[in-house]
Design a protein around this motif. Structure first.
Motif, PDB file in Angstrom:
ATOM      1  N   LYS A  38       0.771  -1.046  -0.031  1.00 18.88           N
ATOM      2  CA  LYS A  38      -0.141  -0.138   0.003  1.00 18.88           C
ATOM      3  C   LYS A  38       0.891   1.275  -0.007  1.00 18.88           C
ATOM      4  CE  LYS A  38      -3.781   2.525   2.336  1.00 18.88           C
ATOM      5  NZ  LYS A  38      -4.698   2.391   3.437  1.00 18.88           N
ATOM      6  N   LEU A  39       0.472   2.319  -0.800  1.00 19.22           N
ATOM      7  CA  LEU A  39       1.026   3.601  -0.866  1.00 19.22           C
ATOM      8  C   LEU A  39      -0.056   4.548  -0.448  1.00 19.22           C
ATOM      9  CD1 LEU A  39       3.496   3.222  -3.653  1.00 19.22           C
ATOM     10  CD2 LEU A  39       4.142   3.327  -1.247  1.00 19.22           C
ATOM     11  N   ASP A  40       0.141   5.564   0.205  1.00 17.69           N
ATOM     12  CA  ASP A  40      -0.789   6.436   0.289  1.00 17.69           C
ATOM     13  C   ASP A  40      -0.242   7.985   0.473  1.00 17.69           C
ATOM     14  OD1 ASP A  40      -3.514   6.159   0.171  1.00 17.69           O
ATOM     15  OD2 ASP A  40      -3.489   5.002   2.313  1.00 17.69           O
ATOM     16  N   ALA A  41      -0.595   9.125   0.140  1.00 15.78           N
ATOM     17  CA  ALA A  41      -0.155  10.385   0.272  1.00 15.78           C
ATOM     18  C   ALA A  41      -1.517  11.339   0.310  1.00 15.78           C
ATOM     19  CB  ALA A  41       0.792  10.697  -0.706  1.00 15.78           C
ATOM     20  N   SER A  42      -1.360  12.303   1.097  1.00 20.06           N
ATOM     21  CA  SER A  42      -2.508  13.376   1.127  1.00 20.06           C
ATOM     22  C   SER A  42      -1.778  14.656   1.619  1.00 20.06           C
ATOM     23  CB  SER A  42      -3.332  13.039   2.251  1.00 20.06           C
ATOM     24  OG  SER A  42      -4.179  11.673   1.737  1.00 20.06           O
ATOM     25  N   VAL A  43      -2.494  15.697   1.006  1.00 20.01           N
ATOM     26  CA  VAL A  43      -2.078  17.027   1.383  1.00 20.01           C
ATOM     27  C   VAL A  43      -3.697  17.540   1.510  1.00 20.01           C
ATOM     28  CG1 VAL A  43      -1.647  19.531   0.555  1.00 20.01           C
ATOM     29  CG2 VAL A  43      -0.313  17.241  -0.242  1.00 20.01           C
ATOM     30  N   GLU A  44      -3.649  18.541   2.705  1.00 24.30           N
ATOM     31  CA  GLU A  44      -4.938  18.995   3.059  1.00 24.30           C
ATOM     32  C   GLU A  44      -4.913  20.613   3.727  1.00 24.30           C
ATOM     33  OE1 GLU A  44      -8.048  16.271   5.000  1.00 24.30           O
ATOM     34  OE2 GLU A  44      -7.588  17.337   6.564  1.00 24.30           O
ATOM     35  N   TYR A  45      -5.572  21.312   3.158  1.00 30.62           N
ATOM     36  CA  TYR A  45      -5.345  22.786   3.632  1.00 30.62           C
ATOM     37  C   TYR A  45      -6.691  22.762   4.738  1.00 30.62           C
ATOM     38  CZ  TYR A  45      -4.737  27.808   3.490  1.00 30.62           C
ATOM     39  OH  TYR A  45      -4.489  28.973   3.969  1.00 30.62           O
ATOM     40  N   ARG A  46      -6.518  23.305   6.057  1.00 27.22           N
ATOM     41  CA  ARG A  46      -7.425  23.384   6.820  1.00 27.22           C
ATOM     42  C   ARG A  46      -7.483  24.867   7.421  1.00 27.22           C
ATOM     43  NH1 ARG A  46      -4.731  18.116  10.405  1.00 27.22           N
ATOM     44  NH2 ARG A  46      -5.342  16.865   8.805  1.00 27.22           N
ATOM     45  N   THR A  47      -8.981  25.198   7.549  1.00 34.98           N
ATOM     46  CA  THR A  47      -9.235  26.584   8.019  1.00 34.98           C
ATOM     47  C   THR A  47     -10.150  26.603   9.049  1.00 34.98           C
ATOM     48  OG1 THR A  47      -9.642  28.685   7.169  1.00 34.98           O
ATOM     49  CG2 THR A  47     -10.961  26.878   5.875  1.00 34.98           C
ATOM     50  N   LEU A  60     -13.734  28.075   9.971  1.00 36.47           N
ATOM     51  CA  LEU A  60     -14.596  28.857   9.236  1.00 36.47           C
ATOM     52  C   LEU A  60     -15.459  29.685  10.632  1.00 36.47           C
ATOM     53  CD1 LEU A  60     -16.506  25.871   7.374  1.00 36.47           C
ATOM     54  CD2 LEU A  60     -14.595  27.677   6.607  1.00 36.47           C
ATOM     55  N   PHE A  61     -16.324  29.266  11.309  1.00 40.22           N
ATOM     56  CA  PHE A  61     -16.830  30.015  12.322  1.00 40.22           C
ATOM     57  C   PHE A  61     -17.200  28.976  13.640  1.00 40.22           C
ATOM     58  CE2 PHE A  61     -20.225  29.279   9.362  1.00 40.22           C
ATOM     59  CZ  PHE A  61     -21.487  29.074  10.222  1.00 40.22           C
ATOM     60  N   TRP A  62     -17.697  29.430  14.725  1.00 40.80           N
ATOM     61  CA  TRP A  62     -18.084  28.637  15.707  1.00 40.80           C
ATOM     62  C   TRP A  62     -17.342  27.534  15.843  1.00 40.80           C
ATOM     63  CZ3 TRP A  62     -21.699  24.372  15.962  1.00 40.80           C
ATOM     64  CH2 TRP A  62     -22.224  23.917  17.324  1.00 40.80           C
ATOM     65  N   LYS A  63     -17.612  26.139  15.740  1.00 42.89           N
ATOM     66  CA  LYS A  63     -16.968  25.114  16.070  1.00 42.89           C
ATOM     67  C   LYS A  63     -16.527  24.411  14.651  1.00 42.89           C
ATOM     68  CE  LYS A  63     -17.974  24.280  20.829  1.00 42.89           C
ATOM     69  NZ  LYS A  63     -16.844  24.335  21.184  1.00 42.89           N
ATOM     70  N   LEU A  64     -16.972  25.057  13.456  1.00 45.21           N
ATOM     71  CA  LEU A  64     -16.831  24.646  12.167  1.00 45.21           C
ATOM     72  C   LEU A  64     -15.550  24.802  11.679  1.00 45.21           C
ATOM     73  CD1 LEU A  64     -20.612  25.001  10.760  1.00 45.21           C
ATOM     74  CD2 LEU A  64     -19.668  22.874  11.620  1.00 45.21           C
ATOM     75  N   HIS A  65     -15.164  23.740  11.091  1.00 43.41           N
ATOM     76  CA  HIS A  65     -13.819  23.918  10.358  1.00 43.41           C
ATOM     77  C   HIS A  65     -13.959  23.408   8.910  1.00 43.41           C
ATOM     78  CE1 HIS A  65     -11.076  24.829  13.911  1.00 43.41           C
ATOM     79  NE2 HIS A  65     -12.084  24.531  14.563  1.00 43.41           N
ATOM     80  N   GLY A  66     -13.376  23.913   7.826  1.00 33.00           N
ATOM     81  CA  GLY A  66     -13.245  23.434   6.528  1.00 33.00           C
ATOM     82  C   GLY A  66     -11.866  23.126   6.260  1.00 33.00           C
ATOM     83  N   ALA A  67     -11.931  22.248   4.899  1.00 33.33           N
ATOM     84  CA  ALA A  67     -10.651  21.448   4.387  1.00 33.33           C
ATOM     85  C   ALA A  67     -10.914  21.509   2.965  1.00 33.33           C
ATOM     86  CB  ALA A  67     -10.432  20.176   5.055  1.00 33.33           C
ATOM     87  N   LEU A  68      -9.787  21.689   2.095  1.00 31.21           N
ATOM     88  CA  LEU A  68      -9.576  21.222   0.905  1.00 31.21           C
ATOM     89  C   LEU A  68      -8.293  20.122   0.792  1.00 31.21           C
ATOM     90  CD1 LEU A  68      -9.629  24.721  -0.921  1.00 31.21           C
ATOM     91  CD2 LEU A  68     -11.660  23.075  -0.785  1.00 31.21           C
ATOM     92  N   PHE A  69      -8.545  19.212   0.100  1.00 30.29           N
ATOM     93  CA  PHE A  69      -7.762  18.039   0.103  1.00 30.29           C
ATOM     94  C   PHE A  69      -7.434  17.331  -1.235  1.00 30.29           C
ATOM     95  CE2 PHE A  69     -11.812  16.048   1.249  1.00 30.29           C
ATOM     96  CZ  PHE A  69     -11.880  15.193   0.291  1.00 30.29           C
ATOM     97  N   VAL A  70      -6.301  16.900  -1.464  1.00 29.23           N
ATOM     98  CA  VAL A  70      -5.849  16.013  -2.651  1.00 29.23           C
ATOM     99  C   VAL A  70      -5.282  14.873  -1.982  1.00 29.23           C
ATOM    100  CG1 VAL A  70      -4.413  15.786  -4.628  1.00 29.23           C
ATOM    101  CG2 VAL A  70      -5.400  18.132  -4.071  1.00 29.23           C
ATOM    102  N   ASP A  71      -5.639  13.532  -2.516  1.00 28.77           N
ATOM    103  CA  ASP A  71      -5.188  12.410  -1.903  1.00 28.77           C
ATOM    104  C   ASP A  71      -4.759  11.495  -3.163  1.00 28.77           C
ATOM    105  OD1 ASP A  71      -6.249  12.921   0.667  1.00 28.77           O
ATOM    106  OD2 ASP A  71      -8.189  12.097  -0.086  1.00 28.77           O
ATOM    107  N   ALA A  72      -3.846  10.550  -2.856  1.00 25.53           N
ATOM    108  CA  ALA A  72      -3.118   9.972  -4.010  1.00 25.53           C
ATOM    109  C   ALA A  72      -2.575   8.420  -3.612  1.00 25.53           C
ATOM    110  CB  ALA A  72      -2.216  10.464  -4.645  1.00 25.53           C
ATOM    111  N   GLY A  73      -2.851   7.389  -3.987  1.00 26.77           N
ATOM    112  CA  GLY A  73      -2.527   6.262  -3.684  1.00 26.77           C
ATOM    113  C   GLY A  73      -3.060   4.904  -4.262  1.00 26.77           C
ATOM    114  N   ASN A  74      -2.902   3.891  -3.857  1.00 21.81           N
ATOM    115  CA  ASN A  74      -3.333   2.371  -4.341  1.00 21.81           C
ATOM    116  C   ASN A  74      -2.804   1.267  -3.467  1.00 21.81           C
ATOM    117  OD1 ASN A  74      -4.888   0.634  -5.945  1.00 21.81           O
ATOM    118  ND2 ASN A  74      -4.402   1.796  -7.783  1.00 21.81           N
TER     119      ASN A  74
END
Length: 769
Positions: free
Chosen positions: A662-671, A673-687
């Motif tokens: 197995k190989l896995d890699a991920s990049v995630e931008y976390r921010t 938002l407001f109150w207790k909510l957070h958002g993320a943009l991600f790119v995953d790769a692997g197999n």
């Protein structure tokens, strides 16, 4: 898909229109603080190190791009009595109005900070750029030439302290030629203080150390002298030498109420003495004296040592029978150098029962599960933790082919574990067990599964050790012995004929036979943040490493070879007529978190693993094989839906979508938002891939000249609800590169997306890495 694209364009257009009116609630004569930046003329002084001194920051940005909460605030109308306006203002952020006094305070503190780095002639100037009702603020830092330490002298009139400092001089932070950095000078004071606190100087603190710095005019050179000040009592006028303290009497108070800290709140009506220690308790001593002594590092006659005090705190913090620990030191007399130590212990609730209810969803089949657990945290008066757990589950399975005797799934399970807060192994000395502060755990599990196709029983027993080091940054686990027995008492004849009796589906057949797995393993986890966590958010840049190695069947295989054990019809050695698995497996995972600002961070991870069957097996058991896709893998695919390699997949047999590599890699931008909510943009790769070519998994074998073409890529976004004690995560992923296809538009769904084909939704608890 077009409808979704129109929605995205509409939202962007709305945000753009609102951004044009971002100064809607900025009063006349005032300015919206639109941007703050720091520029330095010295690469050794990084702007990021000075950002903490900025007293006024602009409105927060989502993903460092959009001031969404400011836009939401500006959607509100002027009438504050309308509920919609109140809601918008509560969810949004009011505009940050520029204040000159905050800018001046920032400039002063930033100047002082740079001067403390050794640039005594540093200056900071503010530069304002005004456009309409917005202002962009720039802090320009001019460091000037640094001051350099030319000589270092020590004024230490106390011979004993001077000798201790010389013995520890290899760890000093001071050196001739260093920059005159006040932060380094302060760190050296604290280092010396820690050394003295570990050598009996109970009342020492860093305020007894001071510096004088002489500079020659126009030379930028500093002659530095470190002084030791004499000891002065608070409120006293006289001075005296610093005294070393030794430990006098040591006692335990086992029924201390931490909520009532006065001496009168301690209820004691009995006591006993054991190995020179005193134990004070009420009615009954609920912990064995030997256990308390074994976890104690503060011993009568020893010099006071702050490190041993902290080690004692750590040891007693591991005991589940205790809720709180507090250590008090009392001077025997005012002029004495002997300290009596009292370890104040607060008892925890020893027995508890908990209930759990959960809903399940397995590929669209809905069900429910319930569990009841009983825990005893002081079973044998040694803080042994016993846990008994019983679980039952029911699932309504989608209609299967005719011929099956029932169409539902039931599962019954029982588990018992007992944890001893010490390293338990025969023939080990007491001193060694005191040094290795590990916990020992024994466990038994039983699981009974009834499906339309088969009935399966899984029984297991384990013996393991766990321990942590350096304030829990490092965690070790040794699975000394883990025995698993898989028993298949009944398999439906139709299922056996269709899926198991076909030789080309060897993986499936192997995993539906009775089998022993006797394994040992070691795992190591390191997190550089340690306990530096606040509301599940890291306070700074951090990284983590996880390594796992395990082996199964090697010892049994050696014994079988030595004793000339006969093989079964499949060519496998057996234990009690049951074949045993043999493999070696290794995993490694690395994750890194970069903090951009107090609301945004960038995280990535890369990991891999390989499981190799050998000797008595040609296939790794299913429980130890890898799968790809899902909430913690490549999120454009559902769980166990990706791979191996370019294999298309078989919805009727998820075992075929497993592999040995197995190989896995991920990049995630976390921010935030407001109150207790957070958002993320991600790119995953692997197999995942198999080591061998199987007819049932065409295209799944790992080959060096093709594997990189079979790496799947996905992208997406997520919403996280941070409830402090746990995080609920909702991720939506889309396929970007699909390795099932070698070429053509279907290989690149990022260019030609099909929502119904390429979308996957995931719900999970906790962050993916």
């Amino acid at each position: 898909m077009k409808k979704g694209l129109y929605c995205v364009i509409s939202v962007l257009a709305l945000l753009l229109s609102v951004s044009c009116s971002s100064t809607k609630y900025v009063p006349d004569g005032s300015y919206l603080l639109d941007e703050v930046s720091i520029h330095t003329d010295n690469k050794e002084v990084k702007p990021s190190s000075l950002s903490m001194y900025v007293r006024q920051n602009p409105n927060a940005k989502w993903f460092s791009l959009f001031k969404t909460q400011l836009y939401v605030y500006n959607w509100s109308g002027a009438d504050s009595t309308r509920w919609i306006n109140r809601v918008l203002r509560k969810v949004g952020d009011a505009p940050v109005i520029y204040r000159k006094e905050d800018a001046d305070r920032t400039r002063e503190e930033m100047t002082k900070a740079v001067q403390n780095m050794g640039y005594m002639g540093a200056s900071v100037e503010t530069e304002c750029h005004v456009k309409k009702k917005k202002i962009r603020l720039v802090y320009n830092v001019a460091t000037g030439k640094p001051y350099i330490v030319r000589t270092i002298r020590y004024d230490i009139p106390d011979d004993n302290i001077r000798n201790l400092m010389q013995l520890d001089s290899a760890g000093t932070y001071l050196s001739e030629g260093m920059r005159f950095d006040v932060n380094q000078l302060d760190a050296e004071r604290q280092r010396i203080t820690n050394n003295l606190l570990g050598n009996g100087y109970y009342k020492f603190n860093k305020d007894f150390l001071s510096y004088t710095a002489d500079t020659a005019r126009n030379t930028y050179l500093v002659d530095l002298t470190l002084h030791l000040l004499p000891y002065r009592q608070r409120g006293g006028t006289g001075s005296q030498q610093h005294r070393q303290y030794t430990i006098g009497k040591v006692g335990f108070v086992t029924d201390y109420n931490v909520l009532q800290s006065s001496a009168n709140s301690i209820e004691v009506n009995d006591s006993l003495h054991y190995n020179g220690l005193s134990f004070y308790y009420k009615d009954k001593l609920y912990l064995r004296p030997q256990l308390l002594e074994n976890n104690l590092h503060i011993l009568p006659g020893d010099l006071y040592d702050e490190r041993k005090v902290q080690r004692t705190y750590s040891n007693f913090g591991r005991l589940q029978a205790l809720k709180y620990t507090n250590i008090r030191f009392v001077e025997e007399r005012e002029d004495s150098t002997r300290l009596d130590a009292y370890i104040m212990l607060t008892k925890s609730k020893h027995k508890s029962v908990s209930f759990e209810l959960e809903g399940t969803n397995s590929a669209g089949d809905l069900g429910a599960a319930a569990a009841v657990s009983f825990q005893h945290r002081n079973l044998f008066r040694g803080s042994e933790a016993l846990m008994l757990r019983f679980r039952g589950a029911y699932e309504a399975i989608s209609p299967l082919k005719s011929g099956y005797n029932q169409e539902n799934y039931m599962e019954l399970g029982a588990e018992a574990t007992i944890n001893f807060p010490r390293f338990m192994f025969p023939f080990l000395s007491r001193d060694f067990r005191r040094t290795i502060r590990a916990t020992t755990e024994f466990g038994l599990q039983y699981n009974y599964q009834m499906r339309p196709e088969f009935t399966r029983i899984v029984a297991s027993g384990s013996w393991s050790y766990r321990w942590g080091m350096q304030r829990q940054r490092s965690q070790h686990r040794i699975d000394l012995l883990d025995i698993n027995y898989l028993y298949m008492p009944w398999i439906d004849p139709a299922f056996r004929e269709i899926y198991l009796d076909k030789e080309q589906n060897y993986i499936l057949a192997y995993n539906y036979e009775d089998r022993f797995i006797v394994r040992s393993g070691y795992s190591y986890t390191y997190n550089s943040a340690g306990q530096a966590l606040m509301n599940n958010a890291l306070l700074g840049n951090s990284y983590s490493v996880r390594i796992n190695i395990e082996s199964a069947g090697s010892l049994l295989y050696g014994l079988a070879k030595l004793t000339g054990m006969k093989k079964n019809e499949s060519g496998e050695y057996t234990l009690l007529n049951i074949p045993f698995a043999q493999y070696i497996k290794g995993d490694i995972d690395y994750a890194k978190n970069f903090v951009i600002d107090n609301r945004n961070s960038l995280a990535f991870h890369v990991g891999g693993g390989i499981a190799v069957p050998y000797g008595n097996a040609s296939v790794v058991p299913f429980e130890k094989r890898y799968f790809s896709g899902g909430a913690n893998s490549v999120r454009g695919w559902s769980v166990r839906e990706l791979g191996p390699g370019s294999y298309v997949g078989d919805r009727n047999n998820f075992l075929n979508q497993s592999g040995d590599i197995k190989l896995d890699a991920s990049v995630e931008y976390r921010t935030h938002l407001f109150w207790k909510l957070h958002g993320a943009l991600f790119v995953d790769a692997g197999n995942i891939w198999t080591l061998h070519e199987y007819e049932s998994q065409p295209g799944g074998q790992f080959k060096f000249n093709t594997f990189y073409k079979q790496i799947a890529v996905a992208y997406g976004m997520g919403i996280r609800l941070d409830l402090d004690f746990f995080v609920l995560r909702f991720d939506a992923g889309m396929k970007a590169i699909n390795p099932v296809y070698e070429s053509g538009r279907n290989r690149y769904p990022i260019v030609h997306p099909d929502f119904s084909r390429d979308f996957a939704f995931h719900f999970a608890v906790g962050y993916p890495f």
